[in-house]
Design a protein around this motif. Structure first.
Motif, PDB file in Angstrom:
ATOM      1  N   SER A 184      10.343  13.463 -15.094  1.00 59.74           N
ATOM      2  CA  SER A 184      10.681  14.624 -15.928  1.00 59.74           C
ATOM      3  C   SER A 184       9.646  14.940 -16.997  1.00 59.74           C
ATOM      4  CB  SER A 184      12.047  14.426 -16.589  1.00 59.74           C
ATOM      5  OG  SER A 184      13.056  14.338 -15.612  1.00 59.74           O
ATOM      6  N   SER A 185       8.372  14.665 -16.713  1.00 65.04           N
ATOM      7  CA  SER A 185       7.320  14.914 -17.701  1.00 65.04           C
ATOM      8  C   SER A 185       6.703  16.302 -17.543  1.00 65.04           C
ATOM      9  CB  SER A 185       6.227  13.852 -17.580  1.00 65.04           C
ATOM     10  OG  SER A 185       5.611  13.935 -16.297  1.00 65.04           O
ATOM     11  N   ASN A 186       7.277  17.100 -16.662  1.00 64.92           N
ATOM     12  CA  ASN A 186       6.795  18.450 -16.359  1.00 64.92           C
ATOM     13  C   ASN A 186       5.438  18.438 -15.663  1.00 64.92           C
ATOM     14  OD1 ASN A 186       7.582  21.136 -16.278  1.00 64.92           O
ATOM     15  ND2 ASN A 186       6.346  21.673 -18.062  1.00 64.92           N
ATOM     16  N   SER A 187       5.051  17.290 -15.104  1.00 66.65           N
ATOM     17  CA  SER A 187       3.787  17.173 -14.371  1.00 66.65           C
ATOM     18  C   SER A 187       3.955  17.752 -12.973  1.00 66.65           C
ATOM     19  CB  SER A 187       3.364  15.711 -14.260  1.00 66.65           C
ATOM     20  OG  SER A 187       3.166  15.169 -15.540  1.00 66.65           O
ATOM     21  N   ILE A 188       2.968  18.515 -12.546  1.00 63.62           N
ATOM     22  CA  ILE A 188       3.048  19.108 -11.210  1.00 63.62           C
ATOM     23  C   ILE A 188       2.136  18.401 -10.210  1.00 63.62           C
ATOM     24  CG2 ILE A 188       3.814  21.355 -12.031  1.00 63.62           C
ATOM     25  CD1 ILE A 188       0.915  22.328 -11.673  1.00 63.62           C
ATOM     26  N   SER A 189       1.452  17.342 -10.648  1.00 66.75           N
ATOM     27  CA  SER A 189       0.619  16.532  -9.759  1.00 66.75           C
ATOM     28  C   SER A 189       0.470  15.155 -10.386  1.00 66.75           C
ATOM     29  CB  SER A 189      -0.745  17.187  -9.553  1.00 66.75           C
ATOM     30  OG  SER A 189      -1.449  17.223 -10.771  1.00 66.75           O
ATOM     31  N   GLY A 190      -0.181  14.268  -9.666  1.00 62.25           N
ATOM     32  CA  GLY A 190      -0.391  12.908 -10.142  1.00 62.25           C
ATOM     33  C   GLY A 190       0.205  11.914  -9.180  1.00 62.25           C
ATOM     34  N   GLY A 191       0.464  10.720  -9.656  1.00 62.94           N
ATOM     35  CA  GLY A 191       0.985   9.654  -8.811  1.00 62.94           C
ATOM     36  C   GLY A 191       2.359   9.213  -9.245  1.00 62.94           C
ATOM     37  N   LEU A 192       3.176   8.845  -8.272  1.00 61.53           N
ATOM     38  CA  LEU A 192       4.510   8.323  -8.569  1.00 61.53           C
ATOM     39  C   LEU A 192       4.409   6.908  -9.118  1.00 61.53           C
ATOM     40  CD1 LEU A 192       6.583   9.518  -5.472  1.00 61.53           C
ATOM     41  CD2 LEU A 192       6.536  10.503  -7.776  1.00 61.53           C
ATOM     42  N   SER A 238       3.481  17.928  -5.047  1.00 62.28           N
ATOM     43  CA  SER A 238       3.311  16.689  -4.300  1.00 62.28           C
ATOM     44  C   SER A 238       2.612  15.649  -5.164  1.00 62.28           C
ATOM     45  CB  SER A 238       2.568  16.939  -2.991  1.00 62.28           C
ATOM     46  OG  SER A 238       1.194  16.937  -3.136  1.00 62.28           O
ATOM     47  N   TYR A 239       2.954  14.384  -4.878  1.00 64.97           N
ATOM     48  CA  TYR A 239       2.526  13.268  -5.711  1.00 64.97           C
ATOM     49  C   TYR A 239       1.981  12.152  -4.832  1.00 64.97           C
ATOM     50  CZ  TYR A 239       5.227  15.969  -8.974  1.00 64.97           C
ATOM     51  OH  TYR A 239       5.696  17.008  -9.742  1.00 64.97           O
ATOM     52  N   ASN A 240       0.888  11.533  -5.288  1.00 60.11           N
ATOM     53  CA  ASN A 240       0.244  10.486  -4.494  1.00 60.11           C
ATOM     54  C   ASN A 240       0.953   9.146  -4.669  1.00 60.11           C
ATOM     55  OD1 ASN A 240      -1.161   8.670  -6.501  1.00 60.11           O
ATOM     56  ND2 ASN A 240      -2.143  10.593  -7.082  1.00 60.11           N
ATOM     57  N   ILE A 241       0.618   8.227  -3.791  1.00 63.29           N
ATOM     58  CA  ILE A 241       1.166   6.868  -3.866  1.00 63.29           C
ATOM     59  C   ILE A 241       0.035   5.856  -4.054  1.00 63.29           C
ATOM     60  CG2 ILE A 241       3.250   7.410  -2.556  1.00 63.29           C
ATOM     61  CD1 ILE A 241       1.890   5.986  -0.130  1.00 63.29           C
ATOM     62  N   THR A 242      -1.061   6.327  -4.622  1.00 66.20           N
ATOM     63  CA  THR A 242      -2.236   5.482  -4.801  1.00 66.20           C
ATOM     64  C   THR A 242      -2.366   4.933  -6.214  1.00 66.20           C
ATOM     65  OG1 THR A 242      -3.591   7.397  -5.338  1.00 66.20           O
ATOM     66  CG2 THR A 242      -3.529   6.712  -3.017  1.00 66.20           C
ATOM     67  N   GLU A 243      -1.380   5.191  -7.043  1.00 67.04           N
ATOM     68  CA  GLU A 243      -1.366   4.738  -8.434  1.00 67.04           C
ATOM     69  C   GLU A 243      -2.483   5.365  -9.267  1.00 67.04           C
ATOM     70  OE1 GLU A 243      -0.079   0.496  -9.054  1.00 67.04           O
ATOM     71  OE2 GLU A 243      -0.589   0.415  -6.922  1.00 67.04           O
ATOM     72  N   VAL A 244      -2.970   6.513  -8.824  1.00 64.19           N
ATOM     73  CA  VAL A 244      -3.976   7.249  -9.578  1.00 64.19           C
ATOM     74  C   VAL A 244      -3.260   8.302 -10.411  1.00 64.19           C
ATOM     75  CG1 VAL A 244      -5.957   8.807  -9.394  1.00 64.19           C
ATOM     76  CG2 VAL A 244      -5.753   6.862  -7.836  1.00 64.19           C
ATOM     77  N   GLY A 268      12.563  15.855 -12.637  1.00 67.13           N
ATOM     78  CA  GLY A 268      13.523  14.777 -12.482  1.00 67.13           C
ATOM     79  C   GLY A 268      14.402  14.805 -11.248  1.00 67.13           C
ATOM     80  N   ILE A 269      14.159  15.701 -10.312  1.00 66.81           N
ATOM     81  CA  ILE A 269      14.947  15.745  -9.070  1.00 66.81           C
ATOM     82  C   ILE A 269      14.751  14.433  -8.313  1.00 66.81           C
ATOM     83  CG2 ILE A 269      15.252  16.982  -6.875  1.00 66.81           C
ATOM     84  CD1 ILE A 269      16.033  18.586  -9.416  1.00 66.81           C
ATOM     85  N   ARG A 270      15.812  13.899  -7.712  1.00 68.54           N
ATOM     86  CA  ARG A 270      15.725  12.606  -7.037  1.00 68.54           C
ATOM     87  C   ARG A 270      15.963  12.656  -5.525  1.00 68.54           C
ATOM     88  NH1 ARG A 270      15.580   8.426 -10.755  1.00 68.54           N
ATOM     89  NH2 ARG A 270      16.070   9.069 -12.852  1.00 68.54           N
ATOM     90  N   GLY A 271      16.554  13.698  -5.022  1.00 66.70           N
ATOM     91  CA  GLY A 271      16.968  13.666  -3.623  1.00 66.70           C
ATOM     92  C   GLY A 271      16.290  14.643  -2.700  1.00 66.70           C
ATOM     93  N   ALA A 272      15.208  15.273  -3.116  1.00 64.12           N
ATOM     94  CA  ALA A 272      14.614  16.338  -2.303  1.00 64.12           C
ATOM     95  C   ALA A 272      13.179  16.011  -1.911  1.00 64.12           C
ATOM     96  CB  ALA A 272      14.666  17.662  -3.071  1.00 64.12           C
ATOM     97  N   TRP A 273      12.961  14.871  -1.259  1.00 65.80           N
ATOM     98  CA  TRP A 273      11.611  14.423  -0.929  1.00 65.80           C
ATOM     99  C   TRP A 273      11.308  14.537   0.556  1.00 65.80           C
ATOM    100  CZ3 TRP A 273       8.427  13.651  -4.833  1.00 65.80           C
ATOM    101  CH2 TRP A 273       8.933  13.250  -6.078  1.00 65.80           C
ATOM    102  N   VAL A 274      10.050  14.813   0.866  1.00 69.67           N
ATOM    103  CA  VAL A 274       9.482  14.639   2.210  1.00 69.67           C
ATOM    104  C   VAL A 274       8.167  13.893   2.018  1.00 69.67           C
ATOM    105  CG1 VAL A 274      10.580  16.642   3.295  1.00 69.67           C
ATOM    106  CG2 VAL A 274       8.352  16.912   2.204  1.00 69.67           C
ATOM    107  N   CYS A 281      12.218   9.646  -8.905  1.00 72.65           N
ATOM    108  CA  CYS A 281      12.405  10.692  -9.912  1.00 72.65           C
ATOM    109  C   CYS A 281      11.163  11.570  -9.964  1.00 72.65           C
ATOM    110  CB  CYS A 281      12.664  10.066 -11.284  1.00 72.65           C
ATOM    111  SG  CYS A 281      13.067  11.293 -12.539  1.00 72.65           S
ATOM    112  N   CYS A 282      11.326  12.833  -9.631  1.00 68.77           N
ATOM    113  CA  CYS A 282      10.203  13.762  -9.605  1.00 68.77           C
ATOM    114  C   CYS A 282       9.613  13.914 -11.008  1.00 68.77           C
ATOM    115  CB  CYS A 282      10.644  15.125  -9.077  1.00 68.77           C
ATOM    116  SG  CYS A 282       9.313  16.338  -9.069  1.00 68.77           S
TER     117      CYS A 282
END
Length: 164
Positions: free
Chosen positions: A139-147, A127-133, A107-113, A102-103
């Motif tokens: 759907s928090s309206n965040s444009i950066s951060g970690g998934l 784009s979002y990191n996978i480093t837990e930072v 909240g988009i779920r199917g449009a990832w690369v 979930c972006c």
């Protein structure tokens, strides 16, 4: 034989037979599974759908031997299990990690690369990191951060993902 010894002994042989994707570890170092955990994997062994997964509440069970997950044999490959709400990515030759699909923006779920170790939502290009930072919620309206990352437990060619 302890699970670690079993995996270390079995995985090289399995690679010869193109089943290397079964040689995964969970998010943390391999530990012995309890009898209850093994029973849980065995209980759902006949419930996988044609796409190779089964969802039960906040648990998602994945059969890595299903062809839909074959590309996870490659480093930095990912699969979006759209209906289950999970992005599954191989971060190195031994590790699979699971994240919310979930972006955080809208909240988009199917449009990832997956590019340069980050998931990019193709809806608005965030784009979002996978480093837990700086983990951000759906759907928090965040444009950066970690998934948001989910716990993963491996057993043979199966995974159990616990969504939080």
């Amino acid at each position: 034989m302890k699970r670690r010894d079993f995996v270390q002994h079995l995985c090289p042989s399995m690679a010869i037979f193109a089943l290397a994707n079964a040689c995964v570890q969970a998010n943390e170092p391999v530990t012995d599974l309890s009898a209850t955990e093994i029973q849980e994997f065995e209980r759902v062994s006949t419930k996988y759908n044609e796409e190779g997964y089964f969802q039960e509440g906040n648990l998602v069970f994945v059969n890595l031997s299903n062809p839909d997950f074959s590309k996870l044999g490659n480093n930095l490959a990912y699969v979006n299990i759209l209906d289950a709400g999970v992005l599954l990515v191989r971060t190195d030759e031994k590790t699979l990690k699971a994240f919310s699909n979930c972006c955080p923006h809208q909240g988009i779920r199917g449009a990832w690369v997956f590019v340069n170790g980050r998931f990019k939502c193709e809806n608005h290009g965030n784009s979002y990191n996978i480093t837990e930072v700086n983990t951000v919620s759906c759907s928090s309206n965040s444009i950066s951060g970690g998934l948001l990352r989910f716990n993963v437990v491996a057993y043979k060619q199966f995974l159990k993902i616990t969504k939080v």
